[in-house]
Every structure is written in C-alpha cells, then in structure tokens.
Design an enzyme around this catalytic site. Structure first.
Site, PDB file in Angstrom:
ATOM      1  CB  CYS A  13      -0.923   0.023   1.219  1.00  0.00           C
ATOM      2  SG  CYS A  13      -0.007   0.133   2.768  1.00  0.00           S
ATOM      3  CB  CYS A  16       3.847  -0.201   2.963  1.00  0.00           C
ATOM      4  SG  CYS A  16       2.580  -1.201   3.758  1.00  0.00           S
ATOM      5  CG  ASP A 412      10.814  36.663 -24.675  1.00  0.00           C
ATOM      6  OD1 ASP A 412      11.315  37.792 -24.747  1.00  0.00           O
ATOM      7  OD2 ASP A 412      10.971  35.790 -25.544  1.00  0.00           O
ATOM      8  CG  ASP A 602      13.342  31.984 -26.637  1.00  0.00           C
ATOM      9  OD1 ASP A 602      13.981  31.905 -25.578  1.00  0.00           O
ATOM     10  OD2 ASP A 602      13.666  32.731 -27.574  1.00  0.00           O
ATOM     11  CG  ASP A 606      13.552  34.735 -22.583  1.00  0.00           C
ATOM     12  OD1 ASP A 606      13.931  35.892 -22.390  1.00  0.00           O
ATOM     13  OD2 ASP A 606      12.922  34.380 -23.588  1.00  0.00           O
TER      14      ASP A 606
END
Length: 715
Positions: A13, A16, A412, A602, A606
């Site tokens: 599970c 656990c 931008d 882009d 940047d």
C-alpha cells in the site's frame, strides 16, 4: 552528491511506501529519498557514493517485510503485470479459504459438531491471513513500528475470534467465527482489487503519454526490413506508411503527408510535411508515405524525453502529498487510541464489554488510511498525465500546486507572443501598383542572405528573378542597388537611399521599414514586423479571466512594446532590456511573496529568468535542452494559451486530490457514527468502508486522466 532513480515495486500500500521513505531519509548516507508509489519510482540523492541495489534492499528490509523488486530505472514509466506469481498464489488462497468458510457455514449449519465448524474457520483464517499476521509479528520481533493497516486488521480478526471463543452464542455454536473469516477474506479481496486498480491506473497513465513505435521499417536503398526502433542509428533511412507512428526524430527526405501531432502538442489539427521538414517521434502519419532520415536515436527522441519527464515528475511532492504523509503518520496511532477510549467509555457506561469491544474493533477496521494515502499521489500522477496529453509537460507535482496559486505571468515577446521571425506586413507604394512594387522588391532581395531579405522572399522563389538581375551590389546593413529589366533599383534604409540622391521622408510605422527607389525616384516603402501568434490574444483574455496579471519584458523598442501591449491588452511592460535586465525586472515583479509569478520564454535567452521565477515555463517543445533543464513546465508547441490550460489542469488536480481526502474522511466518520449508534453492526460494513472505499478513491483519481480541459466559451 549523486542522484539515482530506481524502479521499485512490491509495496502492499501507499502507507507502507511512505513509512519506507521516512526510514530512508534517516539514513546517514542519504541526503534525500522519495518514493513515488503511483509512478513506481524511488529517487535517492546520496551524500557520497551510491548504494548498490542489494544494499538498498537490505536497508529497506529493516522496515519492510515484503521482498521488493528494485532496479535501475528505465527511460519510461514502466508497466507492471498484475498476474504475478505472488498475486496468483494469493488468489488461490482466497478461493480455498472461501470454500472452507462456506463449507463450515452451511455444511455444519444444523450439525451439533461445532468444533469441526470452528476448525474449518480457523484454517480458512490462517490460509488467507497468514501473510498479514506475519508482517505484524515480523515488525514486533524486529522492534519496528508495527502500527499500520495490517496491525489494525489483525487486531480486528483476533479480537472477534477471542470474543467468539470466550463468549460463544447461547446455543454453544461458534458461528461468529464466520464474521472473522469474512473480514480477513474481504480485506484480502479488497487488497487484490486495490492492487489491480492501482496497476491499471498506472499503466493507463503511462499508455496515455507513450506514443512510441517499438519497430521501424528500415530501408537500405534496395529493400526494406523491420527492425527494433532502438537499433536505429543517426543517418539511417526509414519508411513510414499511413497509420504508422514515427519511431524516432527524423527529417523528411521524400514524400509528403499529414501528421497527427496531438500526442505531442495536444492539437488535433494535422500538420502537413514535405521534403526538408522535421518529423518528430510519436506522431502518426494520417495520409501519404514518407521516407525519413534519422536525426536522433530512440533514447534521445522527443517522445522518449517526454516519457522520462513524466516518469521523473514524481520526485517532487505536492503539498497535499506532504500533508497526507504526515497525517497518516499520526492518524493510525490516533485510531488505536480512539478505539481504546471507545472501549473503556462504552464498556464503563453500559457494562456491556462484549458490545464495546465489537464497536472498538469495527472502529479499527473502518479507520484504515489506505483510501486517503493512495488517492492523493495518484490524483497528481493522473493530473501530470492529463497535462502531457494536452501538450504540457509538468516536471513535478509541486509545480501543479504553484500553478494553482499563479497570480502574475511575466512574458517574453519574441518567440513567445510573436513568431520570432520577420514577416512582410505592410506595403505602401508611391506611383506604382502593389504588384509592381513587390516585383522590384523581390528582385532586389533575391540574391541577399540577410535575415530581412530572407523574410521578404519567404513565399516566393528567388530563381524567378535572378536571371533578370544585373550589376548587383550590397552594402552590409544598409541596402542593395541593382539593375532589373532596364530599371535602376535601390532598396534599403532612408539614409541609404539619401546616399543615392533619393529624397525620402521618414515614416512612423512600427517595425522595420524598407524604402524603394526606381530610376532615381522614390517608389514607396514596406514594413516588416514580428507578427503576433494567433493564440497570443486568447492567452491574455483567458488569464485575465482567471485573475492573472500579465507583464511584458522585451528587448524591443518602447514603441513596439507599447503597440504589442495595447493590441493584446497586456497590463504593463518594460522595453529595451538585455537578458540580465529582464531578470532584475522579474525580481521586482516577485516582490509580493503571496503572489506566485511565472515567467514564460523561449528557453534560450530567457533561461536566467525561467530559473529565477516561481514557475519557469518554456515555449516551443522538447527540442531545446535549455527548456528541458531549466523550466518547470514545458509547452510542447508554440501556443501561449496553453498557460491557461496548465493553470486549469493544476486546479482540477488539486480539487480532485482534496475531494478524495474529504470524501474518504466523511465516509469513514459517517460509518464510525453508525457503528456507535447501531447495535451489533456487522464488521463486513467496516471492511467495505476500508477496502471498498479505497478502490472507489483510486477510480475517482484515475478518471481525471480522461477529463476535458474546457475553456470559457465566451473567450
């Protein structure tokens, strides 16, 4: 420090897995450990040298009794088979126990041989439940924290059995042992269904983003043969026919056709490709036949990178996941304390200690935390899969949380809101027709390699004009002069035309202005500008509708920035900025810590701003390494409106995760109240409030993957 990623399977599970993760984080050799139960991944950052897989298994064995499968992670979200030997054996045990239980229940129903009935029940309990009892005993013997759902179900079964043995029914029969057997049987059935549902959900999410072709039609120049896509090398030729998926990133050498690019971008408009065009892996050919040349190997192709990003997204937890992990840590012990208090208070008040014990045991079963613990990470896993289906790669569940709180987008301009390339947008002839003006302009630019010349010649063929051009002269950065069809042509800046004794008045149009003179007379001008993308306006409108402010940072002139912002309705702008200046202005925009700020660019110039922002968004696909390495979110196409979709998906995911939490707790507390109010409530209902609810919450989280991302109709 060194980071390693592993595939890990075998947990019973999510709780656990969370306990194992906590244990690993306390090891002196490990800087950070994260187990993504939904994605079946283990992420470990080591302080020094990495541990071997066997060492990791031995370390985990100290806290987890199951034999886990651990291996170095492959490059995709790996699929797991459900019908393993372990699950087949468990199914056999369930069937045998069910037969024994019903034989005991019905064969001896009117028989006074109650000991035989009791023995059958006990054998059935041991057959179906020994693996659960073993886990509890193992942890107690090895002095590990045994408080989990297996302890709770063990207490319930043992408690009911003792009650039945000590306080048999009035006729001396041991029929209530049937309830104990049914509880452990339903629990194991629920565990199997839970594993099956989790496995199907995980595999479905993987399949939704895995659009790779495992084979390719290799062409050696003479004949074709089918080979594995992994065996392709750069430069190989392959043939793709209608209905086939492109196996690796390639270039079209011959043929043309329409590609379904929805698996990468979420856009369902086919893309037409011809010789010289790029053909990315994961795209299906809808029409035509293509001969392609391999540009990237299988492991480095676009769809493989997408899968790796999706698979690795589980390294970063969402806040809801962190909350649930901490919640479960205290919730289960709290349940045991509450059960003890209920036993003492009810028993003291009514002196009916048998009924009080039954209610306490019911409470223990009802309160198992599995439904809560597993539904939250699975919701985020499904949310990341949904984003991927829509052409948006989110590199961690935590970034979905950040997107929910997005209040400001800093953008931008070039390549983000515009196409990033000059286009001829305006022609103003003087004493010439538009057609004549364009003909002279094309003739003047047909031999130039300047970016402006290439933009002007974008839609025409240079060879149609070259033969008629004579005496061609170009002055770099100024303009060109030539003779064309016995006319003297001069094209360039205002100052260039002035140097050729042509008087030109400066115009006020926004963009790059090119002037034309024919036979010493001014003949007009053309304007080139970076055209706005068609989805730039929808992005602004949608984000404003969502209450997000938009700020433009650009290196363009003030006039160009102003025109762009006024055209789109952008709130504010800063112009004529260098890349490092963009970062400074971004930091100013991030001054309010309560408002999450995203930067979209882009992914190349940047990159500093993408890294600095709360949420870095890279445009234009997976091809840019900078976009992949530095962005938190990658938009696979050039559609800026996808920012809104990412914001919407983040909200859908967050809401689904918290719905699962609130609904699970409401159901559990509701059944607890029924247990307290109703006399002698059957424990079967308690089991359904545990395992049944868990399966329901898994399905609830999983269906998020198939939801539509709807935009407001009026925008």
């Amino acid at each position: 420090m060194m980071k390693k990623v592993y595939t890990i399977r075998g947990f019973d599970c999510a709780n656990c897995a969370a306990k194992t993760e906590s244990f690993l984080n306390h090891d002196a050799r490990i800087e950070y450990a994260r187990i993504d139960f939904a994605g079946a991944r283990l992420y470990i950052t080591y302080k020094d040298q990495p541990l071997s897989i066997e060492e990791i298994k031995r370390l985990i064995k100290q806290v987890e009794s199951n034999d886990l499968y651990i291996s170095d992670a492959k490059q995709n979200v790996e699929r797991e088979k459900f019908f393993t030997t372990k699950n087949i054996i468990l199914l056999g045990r369930i069937i045998i126990a069910a037969i024994l239980m019903f034989v005991g229940r019905f064969a001896f129903f009117r028989d006074q041989n109650n000991i035989a009935c009791l023995i059958l029940y006990l054998i059935a309990i041991l057959i179906v439940g020994y693996s659960i009892f073993y886990k509890v005993i193992y942890k107690i013997i090895h002095l590990k924290n045994p408080i989990d759902e297996f302890l709770l179900i063990t207490l319930a079964v043992v408690g009911v059995s003792i009650l039945t043995a000590v306080f048999p029914e009035e006729d001396g029969r041991y029929e209530p042992f049937f309830d104990a057997t049914m509880v452990i049987l339903l629990f194991q059935i629920g565990q199997m269904i839970e594993h099956y549902a989790t496995n199907k959900s995980r595999n479905a999410i993987s399949t939704a983003v895995d659009e790779r072709s495992e084979t390719a039609t290799y062409f050696d120049g003479i004949e074709t043969k089918t080979i594995k896509s992994q065996d392709l090398k750069v430069g190989d030729l392959i043939i793709v026919k209608v209905g086939e998926t492109i196996p690796v990133d390639s270039e079209v050498i011959e043929g043309e056709g329409n590609l379904d690019i929805s698996s990468l971008t979420g856009e369902y408009v086919p893309k037409h490709v011809k010789a010289g065009d790029e053909a990315l892996s994961g795209c299906m050919l809808k029409s035509g036949t293509l001969t392609l040349q391999v540009k990237k190997i299988y492991q480095e192709s676009t769809v493989s990178k997408i899968l790796e990003l999706v698979a690795s997204s589980g390294e970063h937890k969402a806040k809801a996941e962190n909350f649930i992990t901490k919640f479960a840590k205290y919730y289960t012990p709290g349940v045991i304390i509450a059960a003890i208090l209920l036993l003492v208070i009810w028993g003291s008040a009514t002196t009916d200690w048998v009924e009080a014990t039954k209610k306490a045991l019911n409470l223990i079963v009802i309160a198992c935390p599995c439904a809560i613990v597993i539904s939250v990470p699975l919701s985020y896993f499904a949310g990341i899969g949904l984003a991927s289906k829509n052409g948006i790669i989110v590199k961690g569940a935590n970034y979905l949380d950040e997107l929910v709180k997005l209040k400001k987008l800093v953008s931008d301009k070039t390549g983000t809101l515009t196409h990033g390339a000059f286009m001829l947008t305006k022609v103003v002839p003087n004493k010439l027709s538009v057609e004549q003006f364009k003909e002279y302009l094309y003739a003047a630019e047909c031999l130039s390699d300047h970016p402006i010349a290439k933009a002007i010649m974008h839609e025409v063929k240079a060879k149609d004009y070259i033969n008629a051009v004579k005496n061609y002269q170009e002055e770099a950065g100024k303009g060109v002069s030539l003779r064309y069809q016995d006319h003297a042509i001069v094209v360039g800046s205002r100052f260039f035309l002035s140097s050729h004794r042509v008087t030109v008045d400066e115009v006020s149009d926004i963009g790059t202005v090119i002037y034309l003179a024919v036979d010493g007379q001014y003949a007009g001008y053309a304007v080139l500008s970076d055209e706005l993308k068609k989805d730039a306006q929808p992005m602004v409108n949608l984000l404003h509708h969502a209450g997000v402010e938009i700020v433009l940072l650009t290196g363009d002139k003030e006039e160009t920035a102003k025109e762009t912002c006024e055209a789109l309705g952008i709130d504010r702008w800063h112009s004529e900025l260098l890349p490092d200046e963009k970062t400074k202005y971004l930091e100013m925009e991030m001054s309010d810590p309560n408002k999450k700020v995203a930067f979209i660019g882009d992914g190349i110039n940047d990159a500093p701003s993408i890294m600095r922002s709360d949420i870095g968004i890279a445009m234009g696909g997976i091809g840019s390494d900078i976009a992949v390495n530095h962005a938190d979110v990658v938009i696979m196409n050039d559609n800026p409106a996808k920012v809104y979709d990412a914001h919407k998906i983040a909200k859908m995911t967050r809401n689904r995760a918290w719905f699962c939490v609130v609904f699970s707790l409401a159901v559990k507390f509701g059944v607890m109240i029924v247990d307290i109010v109703v006399k002698d409530m059957d424990m079967i209902y308690s089991v359904l409030a545990d395992t049944g609810l868990t399966v329901l919450m898994i399905i609830c989280a999983f269906v998020l993957l198939y939801q539509k991302v709807r935009r407001p109709k009026h925008i």
